[in-house]
Design a protein around this motif. Structure first.
Motif, mmCIF file in Angstrom:
data_model
loop_
_atom_site.group_PDB
_atom_site.id
_atom_site.type_symbol
_atom_site.label_atom_id
_atom_site.label_comp_id
_atom_site.label_asym_id
_atom_site.label_seq_id
_atom_site.Cartn_x
_atom_site.Cartn_y
_atom_site.Cartn_z
ATOM 1 N N ALA A 63 38.418 36.180 47.300
ATOM 2 C CA ALA A 63 38.676 36.263 45.862
ATOM 3 C C ALA A 63 37.463 35.805 45.058
ATOM 4 C CB ALA A 63 39.891 35.413 45.502
ATOM 5 N N THR A 64 36.814 34.742 45.527
ATOM 6 C CA THR A 64 35.620 34.251 44.826
ATOM 7 C C THR A 64 34.514 35.291 44.865
ATOM 8 O OG1 THR A 64 36.188 31.970 45.410
ATOM 9 C CG2 THR A 64 33.922 32.399 44.728
ATOM 10 N N SER A 65 34.294 35.901 46.017
ATOM 11 C CA SER A 65 33.279 36.949 46.126
ATOM 12 C C SER A 65 33.619 38.120 45.205
ATOM 13 C CB SER A 65 33.173 37.445 47.573
ATOM 14 O OG SER A 65 32.654 36.437 48.419
ATOM 15 N N SER A 66 34.890 38.526 45.198
ATOM 16 C CA SER A 66 35.305 39.644 44.352
ATOM 17 C C SER A 66 35.109 39.326 42.877
ATOM 18 C CB SER A 66 36.771 39.995 44.622
ATOM 19 O OG SER A 66 36.959 40.433 45.946
ATOM 20 N N ALA A 67 35.442 38.096 42.486
ATOM 21 C CA ALA A 67 35.296 37.715 41.081
ATOM 22 C C ALA A 67 33.833 37.692 40.655
ATOM 23 C CB ALA A 67 35.931 36.339 40.860
ATOM 24 N N GLU A 68 32.957 37.151 41.505
ATOM 25 C CA GLU A 68 31.533 37.114 41.166
ATOM 26 C C GLU A 68 30.950 38.524 41.075
ATOM 27 O OE1 GLU A 68 29.546 34.368 40.434
ATOM 28 O OE2 GLU A 68 31.545 33.524 40.254
ATOM 29 N N LEU A 69 31.346 39.399 41.977
ATOM 30 C CA LEU A 69 30.861 40.776 41.944
ATOM 31 C C LEU A 69 31.378 41.511 40.716
ATOM 32 C CD1 LEU A 69 31.343 41.495 45.716
ATOM 33 C CD2 LEU A 69 29.159 41.739 44.524
ATOM 34 N N ALA A 70 32.649 41.284 40.372
ATOM 35 C CA ALA A 70 33.219 41.951 39.208
ATOM 36 C C ALA A 70 32.552 41.503 37.917
ATOM 37 C CB ALA A 70 34.717 41.678 39.138
ATOM 38 N N ALA A 71 32.116 40.250 37.866
ATOM 39 C CA ALA A 71 31.415 39.765 36.682
ATOM 40 C C ALA A 71 30.048 40.432 36.532
ATOM 41 C CB ALA A 71 31.259 38.249 36.760
ATOM 42 N N VAL B 153 38.927 45.043 31.361
ATOM 43 C CA VAL B 153 39.124 43.625 31.039
ATOM 44 C C VAL B 153 38.139 43.214 29.956
ATOM 45 C CG1 VAL B 153 38.976 41.272 31.949
ATOM 46 C CG2 VAL B 153 39.958 43.079 33.352
ATOM 47 N N ARG B 154 38.638 42.506 28.951
ATOM 48 C CA ARG B 154 37.766 41.993 27.896
ATOM 49 C C ARG B 154 36.959 40.812 28.423
ATOM 50 N NH1 ARG B 154 42.683 42.531 24.911
ATOM 51 N NH2 ARG B 154 42.988 40.279 24.986
ATOM 52 N N ASP B 155 35.677 40.743 28.036
ATOM 53 C CA ASP B 155 34.787 39.673 28.470
ATOM 54 C C ASP B 155 34.907 39.452 29.984
ATOM 55 O OD1 ASP B 155 33.011 37.580 28.529
ATOM 56 O OD2 ASP B 155 34.353 36.126 27.580
ATOM 57 N N PRO B 156 34.596 40.479 30.785
ATOM 58 C CA PRO B 156 34.871 40.403 32.230
ATOM 59 C C PRO B 156 34.174 39.260 32.948
ATOM 60 C CG PRO B 156 33.445 42.274 31.713
ATOM 61 C CD PRO B 156 33.947 41.741 30.404
ATOM 62 N N ALA B 157 32.946 38.912 32.542
ATOM 63 C CA ALA B 157 32.225 37.844 33.241
ATOM 64 C C ALA B 157 33.000 36.531 33.185
ATOM 65 C CB ALA B 157 30.840 37.662 32.630
ATOM 66 N N ARG B 158 33.697 36.276 32.090
ATOM 67 C CA ARG B 158 34.477 35.048 31.951
ATOM 68 C C ARG B 158 35.926 35.233 32.427
ATOM 69 N NH1 ARG B 158 34.901 30.297 29.028
ATOM 70 N NH2 ARG B 158 36.935 29.874 28.067
ATOM 71 N N THR B 159 36.539 36.342 32.017
ATOM 72 C CA THR B 159 37.965 36.542 32.277
ATOM 73 C C THR B 159 38.257 36.689 33.759
ATOM 74 O OG1 THR B 159 38.263 37.601 30.123
ATOM 75 C CG2 THR B 159 39.942 38.020 31.787
ATOM 76 N N ILE B 160 37.484 37.517 34.466
ATOM 77 C CA ILE B 160 37.774 37.774 35.878
ATOM 78 C C ILE B 160 37.544 36.521 36.715
ATOM 79 C CG2 ILE B 160 37.058 39.100 37.894
ATOM 80 C CD1 ILE B 160 36.527 41.447 36.016
ATOM 81 N N ARG B 161 36.470 35.770 36.403
ATOM 82 C CA ARG B 161 36.203 34.534 37.152
ATOM 83 C C ARG B 161 37.343 33.529 37.009
ATOM 84 N NH1 ARG B 161 30.278 34.824 35.397
ATOM 85 N NH2 ARG B 161 29.137 35.287 37.319
ATOM 86 N N ARG B 162 38.037 33.549 35.890
ATOM 87 C CA ARG B 162 39.157 32.629 35.686
ATOM 88 C C ARG B 162 40.467 33.209 36.208
ATOM 89 N NH1 ARG B 162 39.370 31.186 29.518
ATOM 90 N NH2 ARG B 162 40.984 29.762 30.275
ATOM 91 N N ALA B 163 40.670 34.505 36.037
ATOM 92 C CA ALA B 163 41.958 35.113 36.369
ATOM 93 C C ALA B 163 42.208 35.136 37.866
ATOM 94 C CB ALA B 163 42.022 36.530 35.804
ATOM 95 N N VAL B 164 41.188 35.439 38.663
ATOM 96 C CA VAL B 164 41.393 35.582 40.107
ATOM 97 C C VAL B 164 41.864 34.271 40.743
ATOM 98 C CG1 VAL B 164 40.242 36.027 42.303
ATOM 99 C CG2 VAL B 164 39.880 37.574 40.378
ATOM 100 N N PRO B 165 41.166 33.137 40.561
ATOM 101 C CA PRO B 165 41.664 31.905 41.185
ATOM 102 C C PRO B 165 42.987 31.423 40.604
ATOM 103 C CG PRO B 165 39.735 31.445 39.813
ATOM 104 C CD PRO B 165 39.847 32.928 39.900
ATOM 105 N N LEU B 166 43.229 31.670 39.304
ATOM 106 C CA LEU B 166 44.512 31.269 38.725
ATOM 107 C C LEU B 166 45.669 32.012 39.383
ATOM 108 C CD1 LEU B 166 43.754 30.999 34.890
ATOM 109 C CD2 LEU B 166 44.525 29.170 36.394
#
Length: 428
Positions: A64-72, A214-227
């Motif tokens: 999930a962390t790898s996916s979030a960093e790549l998506a950002a 996703v709005r503001d993907p660099a911030r939103t995805i990094r927070r949404a995935v671990p939550l």
């Protein structure tokens, strides 16, 4: 690395905020797996299923962390297909995308059949076709409609799981002695159970797959995935403990519907039929989310001519890959009508783990100061995926790898005459 490809106009519309992204992730993870995966996991690992759950959660967190960093870094539709293509090269991107599209299309049919079996046991195929058609229509109307229905389905699922936990812990049928370890379930059994339970977590990537919406993907995805992943880990852990306390490992392994049986074992047995409602909602939530993810990955692959360019269209009003959604809906309906994939999609398990292995390899190549903590997690996720693949039944692994190889060979054959062995040019 693969060259960047400009998106086809019009682009998808960024409508999802943090709450919506978390809900999409929950909808993809809190699915039928929580109602069905604990039985096979207990059969493989006994009371070690709790350890297996922890192993699956650690691998899922790394992925999930790898996916979030790549998506950002690459906030586009397509998930690991895009990441693999841009970070590792077109072939690796194709392997990830092909495995995802084929495997998840089969999973969509399986989820539709599962929902149909719970909703209308006398006519499960009819109910499954209706479910597939209705959810195709919802996805067609835009990602906001998809998120809104997902909120409802997730709410119902969480409510039913809360009922299961209250009835199990408070029903008077718990016995701590049932947590005692059983013999005969060594490390291999724990790993096999972790492989089975891992797929109950795998939906967190759906957030990344929808990265272009996703709005503001660099911030939103990094927070949404671990939550989203954190909520699911806690929920699954509580369910696992409740099942072992009430049914024990042997009872959980023997039950076709362990959550229902855990409720029925105590003084709140009258609530057992509610579990059926939760299973329908969970199956529909996963189906809705998976269809959205497959549609976006198909769009991304069609943009690069890895799939027919016809599928790269985006609806001018609803801002969705409408042709991909309609074709997917038709394929799912066809599969539901002609076959039963609920027990025959082992290759999907292999495809999902290969998909995440490529995501971790892609994350390893990302530059920047965060490499010192990102790379160890990527390595952990990569090795974890390979270990879980090795723990799966041999037949499932061979079928899964065979599907991937066939896709790569067909791709090579189709592309060679058109370009003399070179990759096709990007879409203009």
């Amino acid at each position: 690395m693969g060259s960047a490809v400009p998106p086809v106009a019009p682009a998808l519309r960024r409508e999802l905020g943090l709450r919506d992204a978390v809900v999409v992730g929950l909808g993809a993870m809190l699915g039928a797996g929580v109602f069905a995966a604990f039985g096979p996991a207990a059969s493989a690992a006994g009371t070690g299923l709790l350890l297996a759950l922890a192993v699956a959660a650690v691998v899922a967190y790394a992925n999930a962390t790898s996916s979030a960093e790549l998506a950002a870094v690459h906030p586009l539709a397509g998930g690991t297909y895009v990441y693999g293509r841009r970070q590792l090269g077109p072939v690796w991107g194709f392997v990830a995308g092909w495995g995802f599209v084929v495997g998840k299309t089969a999973s969509c049919a399986a989820m539709a059949l599962t929902a149909g079996a719970y909703a209308w046991p006398a006519h499960p195929r009819v109910a499954a076709v209706v479910a597939a058609l209705v959810l195709t229509a919802v996805n067609y109307r835009g990602v906001a409609k998809t998120a809104a229905l997902t909120r409802v389905l997730v709410g119902v699922t969480l409510l039913v799981l809360a009922v299961v936990l209250v009835a199990s812990f408070g029903g008077g049928a718990t016995d701590p002695a049932r947590l005692a370890p059983l013999g005969g379930t060594g490390p291999y059994g724990v790993l096999q159970a972790a492989g089975l339970l891992f797929f109950a977590f795998a939906g967190y990537a759906r957030i990344a797959t929808l990265g272009e919406e996703v709005r503001d993907p660099a911030r939103t995805i990094r927070r949404a995935v671990p939550l989203a992943l954190g909520v699911v880990v806690v929920t699954y852990a509580l369910v696992g403990v409740a099942l072992l306390l009430v049914l024990g490992a042997a009872g959980t392994a023997a039950s076709p519907a362990p959550l229902r049986d855990a409720v029925a074992a105590g003084r709140f047995d009258a609530l057992a039929p509610l579990v059926r409602v939760g299973a329908v909602a969970a199956s529909l939530g996963v189906l809705l989310s998976a269809m959205a993810g497959v549609g976006r990955t198909t769009l991304a692959m069609a943009r690069d001519a890895e799939l027919p360019r016809f599928l790269a269209a985006v609806h001018p009003r609803f801002a969705v890959p409408h042709r991909a959604e309609l074709v997917l809906g038709g394929v799912v309906v066809l599969l539901v009508c002609v076959t039963d994939l609920r027990g025959a999609i082992g290759f999907s398990s292999t495809g999902v783990l290969v998909y995440y292995a490529i995501a971790n390899a892609s994350a390893w190549t990302l530059p920047g100061r965060a490499r010192r903590w990102r790379r160890p997690l990527a390595a952990l996720g990569f090795v974890g995926c390979l270990v879980l693949v090795a723990s799966l039944p041999t037949g499932s692994v061979l079928v899964g790898l065979g599907v991937l190889v066939v896709g790569v060979v067909v791709r090579a054959v189709l592309r060679r005459p058109a370009s003399g062995g070179a990759s096709r040019p990007p879409l203009g």
